[in-house]
Design a protein around this motif. Structure first.
Motif: not given
Length: 69
Positions: A42-50
């Motif tokens: 979830i953290a990685d997806a959050g970084k990619v999508h801001g």
């Protein structure tokens, strides 16, 4: 029910309850069936999508807490 954490994958959360997809969608994570959903945290997806990951995780945990009542 286990607490949702930002190191979990999106798929791990969806496997607990498919209705949680609505929360991911609210945050702009629409590609829930893509390979990234099974591998990315979830953290990685959050970084990619801001995305504000802390708020997303908080909302997911509120969702699961409400289901337990």
């Amino acid at each position: 029910m286990a607490k949702i954490t930002e190191d979990m994958t999106i798929m791990q959360v969806l496997q607990q309850d498919r209705e949680s997809a609505a929360i991911f969608m609210k945050y702009g994570l629409h590609c829930l069936g893509c390979p990234g959903a099974t591998m990315e945290s979830i953290a990685d997806a959050g970084k990619v999508h801001g995305i504000d990951v802390a708020k997303l995780v908080e909302d997911l945990n509120k969702f699961f807490e409400s289901k337990e009542k």
